[in-house]
Design a protein around this motif. Sequence first.
Motif, PDB file in Angstrom:
ATOM      1  N   GLN A  76    -111.089 119.204-129.628  1.00 20.83           N
ATOM      2  CA  GLN A  76    -110.484 117.893-130.131  1.00 20.83           C
ATOM      3  C   GLN A  76    -111.784 116.848-129.700  1.00 20.83           C
ATOM      4  N   TYR A  80    -113.741 114.672-132.524  1.00 16.30           N
ATOM      5  CA  TYR A  80    -114.023 113.322-132.492  1.00 16.30           C
ATOM      6  C   TYR A  80    -115.346 112.731-132.402  1.00 16.30           C
ATOM      7  N   HIS A  83    -117.061 113.020-135.878  1.00 14.30           N
ATOM      8  CA  HIS A  83    -116.630 112.236-136.725  1.00 14.30           C
ATOM      9  C   HIS A  83    -116.940 110.950-136.552  1.00 14.30           C
ATOM     10  N   CYS A 108    -108.751 113.260-133.581  1.00 14.01           N
ATOM     11  CA  CYS A 108    -109.485 112.183-133.535  1.00 14.01           C
ATOM     12  C   CYS A 108    -108.277 111.132-132.878  1.00 14.01           C
ATOM     13  N   VAL A 111    -107.650 111.966-129.195  1.00 12.06           N
ATOM     14  CA  VAL A 111    -108.718 111.500-128.144  1.00 12.06           C
ATOM     15  C   VAL A 111    -108.893 109.974-128.375  1.00 12.06           C
ATOM     16  N   GLU A 112    -108.615 109.220-129.399  1.00 12.83           N
ATOM     17  CA  GLU A 112    -108.583 107.902-129.065  1.00 12.83           C
ATOM     18  C   GLU A 112    -107.609 107.060-128.420  1.00 12.83           C
TER      19      GLU A 112
END
Length: 144
Positions: A76, A80, A83, A108, A111-112
Amino acid sequence: MPHEKTIDLIALSGAGGNGDDAPAGPGQMPALRPAALPVRTICRIVRQVAAEMLMLASDRVQMRRDRRRANCHVRQIAMYVCHVALGISLSDIGQAFGRDRTTVSHACGVVEDRRDDPAFDDFVSALERISTSVFIQSGAIAHE
């Protein structure tokens, strides 16, 4: 293998660092020459760096269940970084990791959300800096 998307990369060649095609002398670094590097390879490199950094940061031996979870987190994080930091499309990342673009989008988001934790944010920021310095500053990926 079907047509694979590539990104230009500056790679080491046997030419000398003085701009001519003569071989590098003793103590001289070889010149950098453009080459093509598949997106899949870029994603694999980012994933491997993330895994190595996580192993360095971890202070305990992981059980089998924990290793599986850690591998998911590493994937993951790598998705992220590919990207957000490298600007690779979700579809290309999904293809590189053998996942759907919606899975990459979910990764993404996960992770954000986890970046609220300062230690995790520092970890991801370090991985972003490493990836950026390796791929963008070397000319591998055009970044706006």
